[in-house]
Scaffold this active site. Structure first.
Site, short mmCIF file in Angstrom:
data_model
loop_
_atom_site.label_atom_id
_atom_site.label_comp_id
_atom_site.label_asym_id
_atom_site.label_seq_id
_atom_site.Cartn_x
_atom_site.Cartn_y
_atom_site.Cartn_z
N ASP A 1 -0.38 -4.48 -3.84
CA ASP A 1 -1.46 -3.41 -4.03
C ASP A 1 -0.80 -2.19 -3.89
O ASP A 1 -1.09 -1.44 -2.97
CB ASP A 1 -3.03 -3.76 -3.18
CG ASP A 1 -3.65 -5.34 -3.05
OD1 ASP A 1 -3.60 -5.53 -4.15
OD2 ASP A 1 -4.48 -5.57 -1.71
N ASP B 1 0.82 -0.89 -0.25
CA ASP B 1 -1.05 0.11 0.46
C ASP B 1 0.61 1.25 -0.29
O ASP B 1 1.05 2.36 0.77
CB ASP B 1 -0.82 -0.28 1.31
CG ASP B 1 -2.02 -0.96 0.55
OD1 ASP B 1 -1.84 -1.53 0.14
OD2 ASP B 1 -3.01 -0.74 2.14
#
Length: 325
Positions: free
Chosen positions: A182, A159
């Site tokens: 991600d 992230d």
């Protein structure tokens, strides 16, 4: 009170008002220097926020000298029309080390730099979250609109970059972004132009959460996707929300990119709604023969709307000026 005394009092009051105005004018500079060694106007970026007037109608330039700035920085919503310019992208480093599992912090409080203001440009800066791999750890968290990042580095693991607000528009030019899982995620419209996207683990590059009513999510144009040694199974993206929109145009994809290209996040229903596409991919990871059937290969006509930043962002709303000269 006699007339002469009234005149004197009025004159004194006028002088005081002028002095007050002069003091205010001197306080608000259009160029601010931040330097860790104390030779600038401020030693930290957080302190520098106090030297920028709210909702200015003129541009302020914040020159950030080389150094390691270990601080958790918030650029508030009243901050507009500011350029933050680092002295050297590899030597001007903003860093912190929060991660989601510290005191149950959660993902969205882990940022190193949070940008709530709009119409802000960042150049030649490294923004890093150097937390251990113990949970989500955001380096950059954006909520403002019309944000431009030029020749910046974003370092982290899971992230790294969170584009955190619907219908906001972001432009990344000649940037380096690294992470594990991600590491580019969120609902914003963002153009990544001529950037290096570096995977540090077998996982997923993007996790867009584009709203259904927003036409354009993430656009990667002329980017190069690279990977650390031993990394050989990376997906271009998976949908954090059902209508995730992500497009790769003219990008060089390394051999670490999986033949399938995209993942449905363990939910076949996402295949009906996710908006994933490529055009003109090159490199060892570019073969489309084994791409998932629910992703799209764009035609020349379809890719035309992504041809330049101005037309792309006007799809979303009227961002007429781009600060990328």
């Amino acid at each position: 009170m006699k007339t002469g005394m009234k005149t004197l009092c009025s004159f004194v009051i006028a002088l005081l008002c002028c002095a007050s105005s002069l003091s205010a004018a001197q306080q608000w500079k259009d160029t601010i220097v931040v330097s860790r060694d104390g030779t600038g106007d401020y030693r930290t970026l957080t302190e520098a926020m106090e030297g920028i007037r709210a909702f200015m109608d003129y541009k302020v330039t914040v020159l950030v000298k080389n150094g390691v700035y270990k601080e958790k920085v918030v650029l508030p919503s009243w901050l507009e029309n500011v350029d933050f310019i680092g002295e050297d992208v590899e030597k001007t480093i903003i860093t912190y080390d929060d991660h989601a599992n510290i005191n149950k912090m959660g993902t969205f409080r882990t940022y190193t730099l949070k940008v709530e203001g709009s119409s802000i440009t960042f150049r030649n800066l490294t923004i890093e979250n150097n937390a251990a791999r113990l949970g989500q750890a955001v380096a950059l968290h954006t909520e403002g609109d019309r944000l431009v990042f030029i020749n910046c580095r974003f370092l982290g693991n899971q992230d790294t970059v969170y584009t955190g607000a619907k219908a906001t528009r972001l432009y990344f030019l000649n940037c380096y972004i690294e992470g594990t899982t991600d590491f580019i995620f969120g609902p914003s419209t963002a153009l990544f132009d001529t950037c290096i996207i570096h995977s540090k683990a077998n996982s997923y590059v993007t996790a867009a959460s584009t709203p259904k009513d927003v036409e354009v999510g993430y656009v990667f144009k002329n980017c190069k996707l690279t990977a650390a040694p031993g990394v050989d199974k990376v997906y271009l993206g998976r949908p954090w929300r059902p209508y995730a929109a992500t497009v790769f145009i003219g990008c060089e994809l390394g051999k670490h990119i999986c033949p399938a290209g995209w993942d449905n996040w363990r939910n076949p229903e996402n295949e009906k709604t996710a908006r994933y596409a490529e055009y003109g991919s090159t490199g060892e990871g570019a073969g489309n023969a084994n791409r998932v059937k629910w992703a799209k290969q764009l035609s020349k006509e379809e890719v035309a709307k992504y041809e330049n930043p101005d037309s792309l962002f006007r799809i979303c709303s009227d961002w007429k000026e781009m600060s990328h000269d």
